[in-house]
Enzyme design. Sequence first.
Site, short mmCIF file in Angstrom:
data_model
loop_
_atom_site.label_atom_id
_atom_site.label_comp_id
_atom_site.label_asym_id
_atom_site.label_seq_id
_atom_site.Cartn_x
_atom_site.Cartn_y
_atom_site.Cartn_z
CD GLU A 1 41.51 38.15 38.68
OE1 GLU A 1 42.16 37.62 37.79
OE2 GLU A 1 41.40 37.64 39.82
CG ASP B 1 43.19 37.60 43.20
OD1 ASP B 1 43.59 37.52 42.04
OD2 ASP B 1 42.94 36.61 43.93
#
Length: 686
Positions: free
Chosen positions: A389, A360
């Site tokens: 990400e 993340d």
Amino acid sequence: MFSMTDFCIGATMACAMGLGGFSTYAAQTGTPVADPDARYARFPLYSGGDLGVTINGDKAYFRLWSPEASAVKLRIYKNGRGGEPVATVEMEKSQGGTWAASLAPVPYGKFYTFQVQYNGQWLDETPGVWAKAVGVNGQRGAIIDFAATNPEGWAEDHGPELEHINDAVIYEMHHRDFSIHPNSGIANKGKFLAMTEDGTVTPLGDKTGIDHLKELGVTHVHILPSYDYNSVDEANLPANTYNWGYDPQNYNAPEGSYSTNPSSPSTRVREMKEMVKALHDAGIGVVMDVVYNHTAQNDDSNFSLTAPGYYYRHNADGSYSDASGCGNETASDRQQMRDFIINSVKYWAKEYHIDGFRFDLMAIHDTETMTQVAKALKEINPSIFIYGEGWTAGNSPLPVERRALKENVSKMEGIAVFSDDIRDAVKGHYSDASDRGFATGKPGLEETVKIGIVASTAHPQVDYSKGNNSKFPYAASPEMIINYVSCHDDLTLTDKLAKSMPGSTEDARQRVARLAQTIVFTSQGTPFMFAGEEVFRDKKGVHNSYNSPDSINAIDWNLKHKNASQFNYYKELIALRKAHPAFRMTSAGDIAKNLRFDKVSSPNLISYSLLNHANGDEWKEIKVVFNGSDASQAVNIPKGEWLVVAADGELNHTGLVDGSGSPRYTKGGKLEVAPTSALILAKTDK
Ligand code: CA
């Protein structure tokens, strides 16, 4: 995770110790220096694998890294919360900034906390950062026998072998979304154990659960955060609350609300392993979503209660910097934090047999840490893959050139990033609900879709200056790119199409969804889909559903009956990709050589060929044409014998058949491509 969390209420225990503060050690912190990084760089480090509690023979050994503590107490409790300690032990200063204690016999079934004296103050009790089993709501560590948590056959258990990440087909799933709906037919709704149930069906007889995944053909399930997170009250599960789980509390223990008994520390461990085992037995790998970039709490986090300040980045005024948008950001560029991340993923890979990790807000971490993460995991299992990400949610003190950004992916080894290029170009911008994309008829996005098709690698026919997002070929290899059009964040594809196509029919929107996913699944790179899109699930228009009720987030599995043709299309699309390595080339050079775009000048029209039995494909040439316009468009196909694989919103991975059941062929020439559809043709001759 791209969304704010709003739960900063204290989950730490109220500390009732009245006798604190009498340390025999002088305070070690001295006068604060202006540059915290210089101070932290002088901290002794500890890279041993015995932080937390380890058991050897009849002794339990406890070790806590807390280099600035002046004293540390270990407390043993009978229960996971409440009650007085049954023992309190003064820990001894040990090597590398750690504190150590041991107990015999091993207090199996008991719970523990640490308490650190810092700057003359006793901080709140904490299970530390290395609790591998915890009590209800993660407030105390638990002493359990891990060997007893292994399901039968665990020693032989392993995930699917994978030579290249782009051989994977990733399915992103939340435990509750997937099984909580009454129509799921699953007994253990919202639990790890949901995946262990064979033979489950909807009231209409369609397969659900793990049988559904097998039928669909995905290779890997990516589970949303499943470590112990903060927001859901595990002591009150009937309250039926929901959270995505991007609010980490204990990084190395499973979340309690997904177990059948959050008060039993070994139950959550065993049940998560049973889930992994069931998926592995079905030939499906497990990817864990990990959120090392921030913690749910600031001063009250387990990091802060053991080594205040060290694990986080700060602004010049001493406040927490906030690249996560959640109130803080961790400091992977500091060695003990870097080691923590590496050792934590290694632990999940070894103890739980996890096959991949999704980071993340990965750009909060530095590129060096991510390269080391990949290297350490590949040593355990070469099939493990890592993606993340490649962005932050806010600014960070970490210099841009060191961030694990999408644009820096080629500086890392063994790391892939999500392509927001293809995502936004195909369906329209993620943050503007009404914005349309290539597949919904908006012109001018053709070049950005082509950037997606070549997985952001350098290609002689792609003009990156016309790209909507990134302006240069940032991926050195297609293995660095994850392609998708939607995920748990933002509007589901179904909702995005409803909002950007007002007045349209559901049939029209399903047609767009098929085209959009055909672009994703035929592109170079690795395809990724959000659970339930194959049955056209929605979230009632809620884009940030992180704490929305099940009524928003649950997948109604009766949709599988209603949208059976949609499901069948996805199934065939996945089968096509898996059967044809031409869609899975492994080097930028191969793509430049074997993928040739045709000269077409109409808006919302892209045509290309995969040539030369690309990547060992049995098919000599595959022609792929996308028409994102709501009118039919003509293309010139070279004369020849072409098997029709997809046309007019239908797809069959072995070729479409005519009314009499014979394979459909075309001789090429000028062909009409139906509105909002993909045309896929194959030259099957050797
Ligand atoms: Ca929890």
